[in-house]
Scaffold this motif. Structure first.
Motif: not given
Ligand code: DC
Length: 220
Positions: A17-26, A210-212
């Motif tokens: 979940s974290v990797s997916r969101i971080v990937g999308k944001k960046l 966690v994402v932040e």
């Protein structure tokens, strides 16, 4: 040169979940390395290869054809032209995947596929040995963890929601701890926190927190 954010940790720590969101944001492609070990396991089972026999698994490792394609913000894996989907997320695959992942020929194959993915752009790669063995020089490395209870609760919820299985929390926890043990005590590239990796315990944190934390630790 493409940039890599590497995230390791045990099952259910929230890496995907974290990797997916971080990937999308960046705008980085999400790479789920565990899915490659699951595909190898699935193909062994489909072809009747004994997953408890490392030599049989090693001999089979190079025969599995996996096509990697960057699509929709992630690297997708096609086997014989099809996406495996939830066929690689069943309790049966869970029970065999750690054994398959101990085999060096399998690890070498998956590591080569992962390193080759840098041709597609910047990546967020999650797994067990990404920070220690696959991309040890990545500019951003994280070790994401959580209590066994929290991890089991997340995995159980996910299995029920996806209609994959309906196991008790205790059964999910037992299977998860059994896999953790094999993953962290194996000879080749065991799961461990890399020197210099940033550790995040997500037990009491929301996904957003966690994402932040990950985004706030990046220096590129
Ligand atoms: O993250 P996951 O549960 O989908 O991983 C499936 C299996 O693959 C698990 O037993 C750990 C193993 N694995 C590994 O050995 N190295 C990785 N980089 C990723 C997963």
């Amino acid at each position: 040169m493409s940039k890599v954010i590497a995230i390791d940790g045990p099952s259910g720590a929230g890496k995907s979940s974290v990797s997916r969101i971080v990937g999308k944001k960046l705008g980085f492609l999400h790479v789920d390395s565990g899915a490659l070990y699951r595909i190898m396991t699935w193909q062994c089972l489909e072809e009747g290869v004994d997953t408890s026999d490392p030599e049989a698994v090693a001999a089979f490792a190079d025969r599995v054809r996996i096509e990697c394609r960057p699509e929709d913000g992630e690297i997708r894996y096609y086997v014989k032209g099809e996406l495996p989907g939830d066929r690689i997320r069943t309790p049966r695959i869970n029970a065999h995947a750690s054994a398959v992942a101990t085999v060096k020929a399998v690890r070498d194959r998956v590591t080569a596929l992962l390193r080759g993915m840098t041709q597609y752009g910047d990546l967020v790669v999650e797994g067990r040995d990404i920070t220690t063995a696959v991309f040890p020089d990545a500019p951003a490395r994280f070790y994401l963890t959580a209590s066994a209870e929290a991890r089991a609760a997340r995995r159980q919820k996910e299995e029920v929601e996806k209609g994959i299985a309906n196991q008790s929390a205790e059964a999910v926890k037992a299977s998860l701890l059994a896999r953790d043990k094999i993953d962290s005590t194996r000879k080749h590239a065991p799961l461990k926190k890399a020197d210099g990796a940033i550790e995040i315990d997500s037990t009491e944190l929301t996904l957003d927190q966690v994402v932040e934390t990950v985004l706030g630790s990046l220096n590129f």
